[in-house]
Motif scaffolding. Structure first.
Motif, PDB file in Angstrom:
ATOM      1  N   LEU A  36       6.252  32.118  12.212  1.00 57.32           N
ATOM      2  CA  LEU A  36       5.027  32.330  11.436  1.00 57.32           C
ATOM      3  C   LEU A  36       4.764  33.812  11.197  1.00 57.32           C
ATOM      4  O   LEU A  36       4.332  34.203  10.106  1.00 57.32           O
ATOM      5  N   ALA A  37       5.036  34.645  12.191  1.00 54.86           N
ATOM      6  CA  ALA A  37       4.831  36.092  12.015  1.00 54.86           C
ATOM      7  C   ALA A  37       5.744  36.640  10.926  1.00 54.86           C
ATOM      8  O   ALA A  37       5.311  37.438  10.078  1.00 54.86           O
ATOM      9  N   LEU A  38       6.991  36.219  10.919  1.00 55.58           N
ATOM     10  CA  LEU A  38       7.937  36.672   9.903  1.00 55.58           C
ATOM     11  C   LEU A  38       7.473  36.262   8.511  1.00 55.58           C
ATOM     12  O   LEU A  38       7.471  37.076   7.582  1.00 55.58           O
ATOM     13  N   GLU A  39       7.043  35.029   8.364  1.00 58.71           N
ATOM     14  CA  GLU A  39       6.592  34.545   7.061  1.00 58.71           C
ATOM     15  C   GLU A  39       5.286  35.217   6.630  1.00 58.71           C
ATOM     16  O   GLU A  39       5.079  35.479   5.450  1.00 58.71           O
ATOM     17  N   MET A  40       4.402  35.489   7.583  1.00 52.24           N
ATOM     18  CA  MET A  40       3.142  36.163   7.248  1.00 52.24           C
ATOM     19  C   MET A  40       3.397  37.604   6.795  1.00 52.24           C
ATOM     20  O   MET A  40       2.751  38.083   5.858  1.00 52.24           O
ATOM     21  N   ILE A  41       4.326  38.286   7.433  1.00 52.94           N
ATOM     22  CA  ILE A  41       4.660  39.660   7.025  1.00 52.94           C
ATOM     23  C   ILE A  41       5.248  39.659   5.622  1.00 52.94           C
ATOM     24  O   ILE A  41       4.864  40.483   4.771  1.00 52.94           O
ATOM     25  N   LYS A  42       6.165  38.722   5.360  1.00 55.95           N
ATOM     26  CA  LYS A  42       6.741  38.633   4.014  1.00 55.95           C
ATOM     27  C   LYS A  42       5.654  38.325   2.984  1.00 55.95           C
ATOM     28  O   LYS A  42       5.636  38.914   1.904  1.00 55.95           O
TER      29      LYS A  42
END
Length: 139
Positions: A36-42
């Motif tokens: 989720l963190a990776l997708e939120m940053i993107k």
């Protein structure tokens, strides 16, 4: 001798490997928080770029139509309005991103669990076959 149940399980595994795209397999490679963190940053960067493009296109449109004299425009008010709208836009965008990718993560993890459960059953069938003395004992 062919063990029919094992063949069925192996077909299930092959269908999963063939039909699941990398997007559905990707969540299984991460912990939930990391995914989720990776997708939120993107999404943060994509949302920022999209908003910047919208603001630039809006400014070009207004200036092209002669929306008014530049000397009378209150830049502070426009800047504050732009920042507030950016915060609202990005907030909504990130909430949607979180909910969508949470659902995708859960779907991917569930499919991954089913895949590994089927894989364990096939391995157990092979073990039973190896320890059996006659084909009738395979079942």
């Amino acid at each position: 001798m062919i063990h029919e149940d094992r063949v069925r399980q192996m077909i299930k595994l092959a269908v999963y490997d063939e039909n699941k795209s990398m997007g559905e397999k990707k969540p299984a490679q991460y912990f939930r928080k990391d995914y989720l963190a990776l997708e939120m940053i993107k999404s943060f960067f994509c949302g920022t770029m999209a908003y910047a493009i919208i603001v630039i296109l809006g400014a070009v449109y207004l200036l092209g139509n002669g929306a008014g004299d530049i000397s009378t425009v209150n830049f502070i008010r426009i800047l504050i309005l732009t920042v507030v709208l950016y915060a609202v836009f990005l907030g909504i965008y990130l909430v949607l991103t979180y909910s969508i990718y949470s659902a995708r993560y859960e779907k991917g993890r569930k499919a991954s669990r089913e895949y590994y459960h089927t894989l364990k059953r096939v391995n157990e069938m092979y073990r039973q076959e190896d320890t059996a003395k006659t084909p009738e004992e395979w079942l």
